[in-house]
Structure formats: structure tokens, C-alpha cells
Design a protein around this motif. Structure first.
Motif, PDB file in Angstrom:
ATOM      1  N   UNK A 207       0.859 -16.356  22.459  1.00  0.00           N
ATOM      2  CA  UNK A 207      -0.400 -17.101  22.532  1.00  0.00           C
ATOM      3  C   UNK A 207      -1.109 -17.133  21.179  1.00  0.00           C
ATOM      4  N   UNK A 208      -0.941 -16.102  20.398  1.00  0.00           N
ATOM      5  CA  UNK A 208      -1.600 -16.066  19.094  1.00  0.00           C
ATOM      6  C   UNK A 208      -0.543 -15.990  18.002  1.00  0.00           C
ATOM      7  N   UNK A 209       0.052 -17.122  17.704  1.00  0.00           N
ATOM      8  CA  UNK A 209       1.153 -17.165  16.743  1.00  0.00           C
ATOM      9  C   UNK A 209       0.654 -16.879  15.334  1.00  0.00           C
ATOM     10  N   UNK A 210       1.433 -16.084  14.615  1.00  0.00           N
ATOM     11  CA  UNK A 210       1.056 -15.730  13.245  1.00  0.00           C
ATOM     12  C   UNK A 210       1.320 -16.890  12.299  1.00  0.00           C
ATOM     13  N   UNK A 211       0.539 -16.963  11.253  1.00  0.00           N
ATOM     14  CA  UNK A 211       0.709 -17.984  10.223  1.00  0.00           C
ATOM     15  C   UNK A 211       1.452 -17.392   9.027  1.00  0.00           C
ATOM     16  N   UNK A 212       2.159 -18.253   8.302  1.00  0.00           N
ATOM     17  CA  UNK A 212       2.847 -17.815   7.081  1.00  0.00           C
ATOM     18  C   UNK A 212       1.860 -17.298   6.044  1.00  0.00           C
ATOM     19  N   UNK A 213       0.623 -17.732   6.153  1.00  0.00           N
ATOM     20  CA  UNK A 213      -0.397 -17.338   5.171  1.00  0.00           C
ATOM     21  C   UNK A 213      -1.029 -15.987   5.484  1.00  0.00           C
ATOM     22  N   UNK A 214      -0.802 -15.464   6.687  1.00  0.00           N
ATOM     23  CA  UNK A 214      -1.444 -14.206   7.100  1.00  0.00           C
ATOM     24  C   UNK A 214      -1.233 -13.043   6.119  1.00  0.00           C
ATOM     25  N   UNK A 215       0.026 -12.798   5.648  1.00  0.00           N
ATOM     26  CA  UNK A 215       0.213 -11.691   4.704  1.00  0.00           C
ATOM     27  C   UNK A 215      -0.569 -11.872   3.403  1.00  0.00           C
ATOM     28  N   UNK A 216      -0.664 -13.132   2.930  1.00  0.00           N
ATOM     29  CA  UNK A 216      -1.421 -13.388   1.692  1.00  0.00           C
ATOM     30  C   UNK A 216      -2.913 -13.184   1.926  1.00  0.00           C
ATOM     31  N   UNK A 217      -3.375 -13.593   3.109  1.00  0.00           N
ATOM     32  CA  UNK A 217      -4.792 -13.353   3.449  1.00  0.00           C
ATOM     33  C   UNK A 217      -5.066 -11.853   3.526  1.00  0.00           C
ATOM     34  N   UNK A 218      -4.084 -11.117   4.051  1.00  0.00           N
ATOM     35  CA  UNK A 218      -4.249  -9.665   4.173  1.00  0.00           C
ATOM     36  C   UNK A 218      -4.409  -9.005   2.809  1.00  0.00           C
ATOM     37  N   UNK A 219      -3.756  -9.584   1.793  1.00  0.00           N
ATOM     38  CA  UNK A 219      -3.830  -9.015   0.436  1.00  0.00           C
ATOM     39  C   UNK A 219      -5.198  -9.221  -0.217  1.00  0.00           C
ATOM     40  N   UNK A 220      -6.076  -9.979   0.453  1.00  0.00           N
ATOM     41  CA  UNK A 220      -7.458 -10.071  -0.032  1.00  0.00           C
ATOM     42  C   UNK A 220      -8.172  -8.732   0.145  1.00  0.00           C
ATOM     43  N   UNK A 221      -7.662  -7.914   1.081  1.00  0.00           N
ATOM     44  CA  UNK A 221      -8.186  -6.554   1.218  1.00  0.00           C
ATOM     45  C   UNK A 221      -7.642  -5.733   0.055  1.00  0.00           C
ATOM     46  N   UNK A 222      -8.549  -5.335  -0.822  1.00  0.00           N
ATOM     47  CA  UNK A 222      -8.105  -4.688  -2.064  1.00  0.00           C
ATOM     48  C   UNK A 222      -7.298  -3.423  -1.806  1.00  0.00           C
ATOM     49  N   UNK A 223      -7.603  -2.709  -0.724  1.00  0.00           N
ATOM     50  CA  UNK A 223      -6.873  -1.473  -0.430  1.00  0.00           C
ATOM     51  C   UNK A 223      -5.389  -1.754  -0.220  1.00  0.00           C
ATOM     52  N   UNK A 224      -5.089  -2.821   0.520  1.00  0.00           N
ATOM     53  CA  UNK A 224      -3.700  -3.190   0.791  1.00  0.00           C
ATOM     54  C   UNK A 224      -3.005  -3.658  -0.488  1.00  0.00           C
ATOM     55  N   UNK A 225      -3.742  -4.401  -1.300  1.00  0.00           N
ATOM     56  CA  UNK A 225      -3.208  -4.877  -2.576  1.00  0.00           C
ATOM     57  C   UNK A 225      -2.878  -3.708  -3.511  1.00  0.00           C
ATOM     58  N   UNK A 226      -3.781  -2.731  -3.556  1.00  0.00           N
ATOM     59  CA  UNK A 226      -3.572  -1.550  -4.414  1.00  0.00           C
ATOM     60  C   UNK A 226      -2.306  -0.795  -4.005  1.00  0.00           C
ATOM     61  N   UNK A 227      -2.159  -0.536  -2.697  1.00  0.00           N
ATOM     62  CA  UNK A 227      -0.971   0.191  -2.233  1.00  0.00           C
ATOM     63  C   UNK A 227       0.307  -0.616  -2.473  1.00  0.00           C
ATOM     64  N   UNK A 228       0.221  -1.927  -2.303  1.00  0.00           N
ATOM     65  CA  UNK A 228       1.390  -2.786  -2.520  1.00  0.00           C
ATOM     66  C   UNK A 228       1.849  -2.774  -3.969  1.00  0.00           C
ATOM     67  N   UNK A 229       0.903  -2.915  -4.898  1.00  0.00           N
ATOM     68  CA  UNK A 229       1.248  -2.911  -6.329  1.00  0.00           C
ATOM     69  C   UNK A 229       1.747  -1.533  -6.750  1.00  0.00           C
ATOM     70  N   UNK A 230       1.080  -0.478  -6.254  1.00  0.00           N
ATOM     71  CA  UNK A 230       1.515   0.890  -6.573  1.00  0.00           C
ATOM     72  C   UNK A 230       2.938   1.136  -6.082  1.00  0.00           C
TER      73      UNK A 230
END
Length: 408
Positions: A207-230
């Protein structure tokens, strides 16, 4: 899944349920996870044999990791979209079939470039499986989120530790053996998931299909971006050790299998038993940074004493303990980092992480060819130290992970 998207530490059932008393569906996914992660360490003992038999250079052979990780990185972005349409069970089964197909074809390959391409296909199957399996174990488990993550890390550890032993044993017969072995085991995993995993599981997600853009939107959260780059920076060290160390050890397939078995056992034991204690005593961020600093020094030692066989062997095995701790710590931190669905956070983080894993193996092989065998390890050490500095500089964006834990 969003109902559990914020964390292990707030899960009341985590403290009362037995980790080993799980539904059969959890054990089916657990078994398939072990086999999927065997693929990571399985080729380690046969890298020199592949180079010899297919007349390939070291940097060409390290492309077996590069193509695998590069495709995994990109494919991680579509896993949420695929699983929200197919459902978790069918996404897992699709991943298993793709892994079985491409690893099986790899066993019949006659050229390095053909094998590199087939490993890329294997990476696609692994991305579909790996990203979904964590979500499946967490949602099906009855022991709370924290223990479900530990169970998942245990499956990874077992797969990574058993993989090299199986790879060394089958590789001693022929370098083709490990590829055909994974294909066979994946067929067993397919039967297990088909039979034991409930059909109706996660239909509501359609019912709530995910979008291809969801992971990129998630990276707007700086905490997730920091852990990803690290993690991308730290993976330069991780995959330098995994993809290049076999070339400087001077051991046959069986010898390499036993060295990486020791590495994998320490990785499995620390990820399940030691990391949660470190997290409890010192907090996630401090523990993670300490493990990364130690790992950087281990790589530096490997770079200085590259031609001393026992130092390289001891360093690789000891590194397993550091990597096991770090893997659990960073996985837990990512799951708790941002108020997004766990599967989306995993996809966004994994995309960045595997970019590092894609560049590092080929870079290590090339640096050794251009300069000398010492340079890849020293370079990997520098990247790992940079990841620690990056976390330290960005601490204000990630400190809430520790704050949440201390509050509970």
C-alpha cells in the motif's frame, strides 16, 4: 517497519526474550544470510589461484570485489522500491536465485573479464537479499530489535568466517569449486525460505510503495550522511585487507582459508558478544572511533612489515576482532540515526558504504603495481584515520545516538 524505525534501545521486548527462541522463518533467513555472506570471503583464498589460472594481474583480480561492490552500491538504491512491490519474501527469493545463477555461471567462466562481469551480477543478487534480510529478521523476530540486529550480525560473521574455509577447501580442488559451491547452497536456501517464510508477510507494505528517491531523501539527515561517508572511508581499509592481503601472505588456498577463518571467527564472536558490551560501557560513537583507530594502526603495521609473513597473518586475524566490533556498532548507529524506515536507512547507508568497497580493491592492486606492496596498506590506514577525524568533526550531528542510549 516504520513503527520500529527508531531503535533498539527503546524496544521493551529486547530485554526479556531469548535470542535463540525464534520462529522457523527467522532461522530460514538466518541460514540464507550465512550463505550470502560466504560470497564475501569465499573468493579470498582463491585470488592468487585465479590470477595464475586466468593469466590475470593482481589489480585485474581485485576487480572481482570492485564489480561486486559497485553493483551492490547502486542496487541498494532500488531494493526498497523492489521489496515494497514484490514483498519481502519474493525479494529475498529473487536475490537468492540471482546469486545462485551468477555464482554458478562463474564456476564455468574461462576469462577474468567474464568472471568480473558475473561477479557484478552476483552483487545485484546480494543487494536484493542483504538489504531485505535485515528488515525480514527484525520484523519476524520475537526478541526485540537490538537482539534481532545481533542475530543478523551473527549470520554475517558465520558466513564471513565459514566462507574462506569452504573457499580454501573447494579452491584446493579447483578455483571453480567455491563458485559452484555457493550456487548449490543457495538452492538449499531457496527451498528453506520458500517453505518456512509466511506468504502473507508484509503485504501491507504494498500500500505504501517506496520511491527510488527515498534513500537520497534519507541522506538529508546529516547523521545518516555522516555514518555513510565514514563507512565509505573505513571500507577503503576493510577491502584493502580483504582483497589485497592474500597476495602478500605467500600461502596456498588451504593456508589462506585457515587465516581468513581465524579472521572471520573473531569477527563473528566480537560482533555478537563484545560490541554490545562496548556500546553499554562507552557508548556507540567512542567505541566505534577507538576500534577504527586500532584498525588504522593494524593496517599501518601491515604496510611497514609487508614482507614479514607472520606479521601479516597475525594482523589479518586480529583485525577480525576490530572489524566485528565496528560492524555491529555502526549498523546499530545507522538503525538509530534518523527517523526514517529502517530499510530506507539501510539502503542509503549501504549505497555510500559500498562505493568505498568498490574503489578500494582495484586501487590497492594498482598502487602495488605502480609503487610496491607496502603502499596499499599504508593508504588504507590513512583512509581509516580520516573516517575517525570525519566522525569527530561531525560529532554534533551524531551525538544523539549516544544521548538516546544513555537516556535508556
Amino acid at each position: 517497519m516504520s513503527s520500529t524505525s527508531h531503535s533498539a534501545v527503546t524496544d521493551p521486548s529486547a530485554h526479556h526474550s531469548n535470542l535463540l527462541k525464534q520462529p522457523r522463518a527467522v532461522w530460514a533467513v538466518f541460514f540464507a544470510c550465512i550463505i550470502a555472506f560466504m560470497g564475501l570471503g569465499l573468493v579470498d583464498p582463491i585470488l592468487p589461484a585465479i590470477a595464475k589460472n586466468l593469466n590475470a594481474s593482481q589489480s585485474e583480480v581485485t576487480l572481482l570485489f570492485t564489480s561486486y561492490n559497485a553493483v551492490m552500491a547502486v542496487a541498494m538504491l532500488i531494493t526498497g522500491t523492489v521489496s515494497s512491490r514484490l514483498g519481502v519474501k519474493w525479494t529475498l527469493l529473487t536475490g537468492v536465485v540471482v546469486i545462485a545463477l551468477f555464482s554458478g555461471l562463474g564456476g564455468f567462466s574461462n576469462g577474468i573479464w567474464n568472471l568480473v562481469g558475473l561477479r557484478a551480477g552476483w552483487g545485484l543478487g546480494n543487494a536484493l537479499f542483504v538489504a531485505t534480510s535485515l528488515a525480514a529478521i527484525v520484523s519476524l523476530s520475537n526478541s526485540g530489535t537490538a537482539k534481532a540486529i545481533i542475530l543478523y550480525e551473527a549470520a554475517i560473521g558465520l558466513g564471513i568466517s565459514v566462507g574462506p574455509l569452504l573457499g580454501g577447501w573447494l579452491g584446493g580442488i579447483s578455483w571453480r569449486g567455491p563458485f559452484l559451491g555457493v550456487a548449490t547452497l543457495m538452492i538449499v536456501a531457496f527451498i528453506g525460505i520458500s517453505a518456512l517464510m509466511p506468504k502473507s508477510e508484509h503485504r501491507k507494505n504494498v500500500k505504501s510503495k517506496s520511491s527510488l528517491l527515498d534513500p537520497f531523501r534519507a541522506l538529508k539527515h546529516k547523521s545518516l550522511l555522516v555514518f555513510g561517508i565514514a563507512a565509505a572511508l573505513y571500507n577503503f581499509g576493510f577491502f584493502t585487507l580483504l582483497a589485497y592481503a592474500p597476495f602478500v601472505m605467500g600461502l596456498d588456498e588451504h593456508g589462506l582459508g585457515f587465516v581468513f577463518l581465524g579472521w572471520g571467527i573473531l569477527l563473528a564472536v566480537t560482533s555478537v558478544f563484545v560490541a554490545p558490551k562496548l556500546q553499554q560501557w562507552f557508548g556507540t560513537i567512542k567505541s566505534m572511533c577507538f576500534m577504527l583507530v586500532l584498525f588504522a594502526f593494524v593496517l599501518l603495521a601491515m604496510g611497514i612489515w609487508t614482507s614479514t609473513q607472520w606479521v601479516i597473518i597475525a594482523a589479518v586475524i586480529f583485525a577480525g576482532a576490530l572489524l566485528g566490533n565496528n560492524n555491529t556498532l555502526i549498523t546499530t548507529a545507522v538503525m538509530n540515526a534518523a527517523p526514517v524506515e529502517r530499510s530506507t536507512a539501510s539502503a542509503a547507508y549501504s549505497f555510500l558504504r559500498f562505493i568505498g568497497g568498490a574503489i578500494a580493491p582495484f586501487m590497492a592492486g594498482k598502487l602495488a603495481e605502480i609503487y610496491n606492496p607496502h603502499v596499499p596498506f599504508i593508504t588504507g590506514s590513512i583512509f581509516v584515520l580520516v573516517s575517525v577525524l570525519f566522525i569527530a568533526i561531525s560529532y554534533k550531528h551524531v551525538k544523539h545516538v549516544d544521548d538516546a542510549e544513555s537516556a535508556h
